[in-house]
Design an enzyme around this catalytic site. Structure first.
Site, PDB file in Angstrom:
ATOM      1  N   GLU A 179       0.685  -0.868  -0.110  1.00 29.43           N
ATOM      2  CA  GLU A 179      -0.172  -0.281  -0.053  1.00 29.43           C
ATOM      3  C   GLU A 179       1.339   1.098  -0.360  1.00 29.43           C
ATOM      4  O   GLU A 179       0.642   2.080  -0.255  1.00 29.43           O
ATOM      5  CB  GLU A 179      -0.894   0.611   1.221  1.00 29.43           C
ATOM      6  CG  GLU A 179      -2.389  -1.048   0.848  1.00 29.43           C
ATOM      7  CD  GLU A 179      -2.661  -0.767   2.837  1.00 29.43           C
ATOM      8  OE1 GLU A 179      -3.729  -1.712   2.961  1.00 29.43           O
ATOM      9  OE2 GLU A 179      -2.287  -0.880   3.322  1.00 29.43           O
TER      10      GLU A 179
ATOM     11  N   MET B 261      -8.292  -3.525  10.778  1.00 28.10           N
ATOM     12  CA  MET B 261      -7.764  -3.997  11.887  1.00 28.10           C
ATOM     13  C   MET B 261      -7.138  -3.120  12.603  1.00 28.10           C
ATOM     14  O   MET B 261      -6.323  -3.675  13.162  1.00 28.10           O
ATOM     15  CB  MET B 261      -6.874  -5.426  11.695  1.00 28.10           C
ATOM     16  CG  MET B 261      -8.258  -6.346  11.086  1.00 28.10           C
ATOM     17  SD  MET B 261      -7.232  -8.236  10.251  1.00 28.10           S
ATOM     18  CE  MET B 261      -6.348  -9.198  11.975  1.00 28.10           C
ATOM     19  N   GLU B 262      -6.961  -2.018  12.441  1.00 29.10           N
ATOM     20  CA  GLU B 262      -6.265  -1.105  12.695  1.00 29.10           C
ATOM     21  C   GLU B 262      -6.390   0.772  12.937  1.00 29.10           C
ATOM     22  O   GLU B 262      -6.219   0.768  14.692  1.00 29.10           O
ATOM     23  CB  GLU B 262      -5.049  -0.657  11.606  1.00 29.10           C
ATOM     24  CG  GLU B 262      -4.275  -1.843  11.795  1.00 29.10           C
ATOM     25  CD  GLU B 262      -5.072  -2.680  10.183  1.00 29.10           C
ATOM     26  OE1 GLU B 262      -5.283  -2.259   9.997  1.00 29.10           O
ATOM     27  OE2 GLU B 262      -3.907  -4.237  10.130  1.00 29.10           O
TER      28      GLU B 262
ATOM     29  N   ASP C 106     -13.192  -6.398   0.223  1.00 25.53           N
ATOM     30  CA  ASP C 106     -13.868  -7.473  -0.140  1.00 25.53           C
ATOM     31  C   ASP C 106     -15.180  -7.215   0.847  1.00 25.53           C
ATOM     32  O   ASP C 106     -15.232  -6.102   1.438  1.00 25.53           O
ATOM     33  CB  ASP C 106     -13.297  -8.284   1.021  1.00 25.53           C
ATOM     34  CG  ASP C 106     -12.487  -8.028   2.091  1.00 25.53           C
ATOM     35  OD1 ASP C 106     -13.727  -8.232   3.461  1.00 25.53           O
ATOM     36  OD2 ASP C 106     -11.688  -7.337   2.679  1.00 25.53           O
TER      37      ASP C 106
HETATM   38  N1  SAH Z   1      -5.080 -12.708   3.642  1.00 23.32           N
HETATM   39  C1  SAH Z   1      -5.128 -11.676   4.011  1.00 23.32           C
HETATM   40  C2  SAH Z   1      -5.000 -10.447   5.147  1.00 23.32           C
HETATM   41  C3  SAH Z   1      -4.579 -10.019   5.172  1.00 23.32           C
HETATM   42  S1  SAH Z   1      -4.999  -8.693   7.155  1.00 23.32           S
HETATM   43  C4  SAH Z   1      -3.699 -11.564   3.750  1.00 23.32           C
HETATM   44  O1  SAH Z   1      -3.116 -12.883   3.512  1.00 23.32           O
HETATM   45  O2  SAH Z   1      -3.081 -10.761   3.589  1.00 23.32           O
HETATM   46  C5  SAH Z   1      -6.160  -7.874   5.877  1.00 23.32           C
HETATM   47  C6  SAH Z   1      -5.505  -6.020   6.590  1.00 23.32           C
HETATM   48  O3  SAH Z   1      -6.376  -5.743   5.559  1.00 23.32           O
HETATM   49  C7  SAH Z   1      -5.912  -5.846   7.816  1.00 23.32           C
HETATM   50  O4  SAH Z   1      -4.562  -4.917   7.696  1.00 23.32           O
HETATM   51  C8  SAH Z   1      -7.358  -5.127   8.039  1.00 23.32           C
HETATM   52  O5  SAH Z   1      -6.972  -3.541   8.273  1.00 23.32           O
HETATM   53  C9  SAH Z   1      -7.661  -5.211   6.596  1.00 23.32           C
HETATM   54  N2  SAH Z   1      -9.035  -6.239   5.822  1.00 23.32           N
HETATM   55  C10 SAH Z   1      -9.343  -5.960   4.981  1.00 23.32           C
HETATM   56  N3  SAH Z   1     -10.193  -6.787   4.863  1.00 23.32           N
HETATM   57  C11 SAH Z   1     -10.834  -6.834   6.271  1.00 23.32           C
HETATM   58  C12 SAH Z   1     -11.634  -8.273   7.037  1.00 23.32           C
HETATM   59  N4  SAH Z   1     -12.331  -7.785   5.917  1.00 23.32           N
HETATM   60  N5  SAH Z   1     -11.721  -8.167   8.130  1.00 23.32           N
HETATM   61  C13 SAH Z   1     -10.919  -7.207   8.972  1.00 23.32           C
HETATM   62  N6  SAH Z   1     -10.165  -6.952   7.852  1.00 23.32           N
HETATM   63  C14 SAH Z   1      -9.618  -6.490   6.542  1.00 23.32           C
END
Ligand code: SAH
Length: 261
Positions: free
Chosen positions: A18, A198-199, A222
């Site tokens: 990002e 998540m932040e 998503d």
């Molecule tokens: N499957 C991804 C997971 C990354 S965690 C991987 O393997 O890279 C997801 C990151 O995107 C976190 O930093 C969070 O802030 C954001 N995010 C995007 N979609 C999310 C969701 N459905 N639930 C929680 N966090 C999400």
């Protein structure tokens, strides 16, 4: 005072994809290593900037924010990245600009009301209204022409015909929400939540303690449902990173030297 001697603005994202493009725009960046983190210190559009990857989750983000405030003396923090859409109509490719942030997995009930940060008497942290307004305005303009920003191929691949900008509640927790059942439960519990990540809310809490303005904007990657794993990584690179770069770039360019001082 010249803009070069003023306190920097922090640009934070959780994941490397990002911020890579944004870092390439900072010609004078210097990497400062703090255990567990790299901070890139430089300038963009004449504004002093510190860019950093928080890594994923509320604790990692709160540590990052605290270091930005204590060690780099930043005067504002902007968080950018991706999130899962919760409310109906918050679709992949849309942008959510937070007006309020809440930790959806914080629950010290019955001693304190659910979601309330114990001893603070607060569950919803307000984003800085001036920054949120300005970010929403640049997002409206930027999203008008997704083909110009992303190219026809990415627009077709992810079906981004007419992306929208939403403003409202963003919720954060230490869980990647990726089942339809959990998403539905979150929507029932917090009907006005637009998106989940998540932040953000943990950084909002740190900024609240320090009295420093905070804003967050997230591209919807998503729908936080059973399909959320899908093309997550590809979407971040092909769409979200470009939105982040375009929006932060346009926002910084729009700041007058006196703004945010
Ligand atoms: N499957 C991804 C997971 C990354 S965690 C991987 O393997 O890279 C997801 C990151 O995107 C976190 O930093 C969070 O802030 C954001 N995010 C995007 N979609 C999310 C969701 N459905 N639930 C929680 N966090 C999400």
């Amino acid at each position: 005072m010249s803009s070069l001697s003023r306190a920097p603005i922090a640009i934070v994202a959780a994941m490397h994809e990002e911020l890579g493009a944004l870092l390439a725009l900072m010609p004078d960046e210097q990497r400062v290593r703090v255990p567990g983190r790299d901070f890139w210190v430089g300038h963009l559009h004449g504004q002093p900037v510190v860019a950093v990857l928080s890594r994923i989750g509320k604790v990692a983000a709160a540590i990052t924010a605290t270091v930005l405030l204590e060690r780099f003396g930043v005067r504002a923090i902007v968080f950018t990245g991706v999130a899962g859409g919760l409310a109906p109509g918050v679709n992949v490719g849309d942008v959510v600009v937070a007006t309020q942030l809440l930790q959806h997995d914080l629950d010290a009930s019955p001693i304190f009301p659910k979601y309330e940060v114990p001893l603070m008497g607060l569950s919803r942290f307000a984003a800085d209204a001036t920054m949120a307004d300005a970010l929403a305005a640049v997002a409206e303009t930027t999203l008008r022409d997704p083909v110009a920003l992303l190219g026809q191929e990415a627009v077709d691949e992810f079906g981004l015909r007419s992306p929208r900008v939403h403003r409202g509640l963003l919720v954060s927790g230490d869980r990647f929400v990726s089942t339809t059942a959990e998403s539905a439960a979150l929507q029932r519990a917090l009907p006005d939540a637009l998106a989940v990540e998540m932040e953000g809310a943990s950084v909002a809490q740190v900024c609240h303690d320090y009295g420093v303005p905070f804003a967050a904007m997230r591209t919807i990657s998503d729908r936080a449902d059973d399909a959320a794993h899908g093309d997550f990584s590809r979407f971040v690179v092909a769409v979200a990173s470009r939105y982040s770069l375009a929006l932060v770039d346009a926002w910084l360019a729009s700041l007058s030297p006196r703004e945010l001082s």
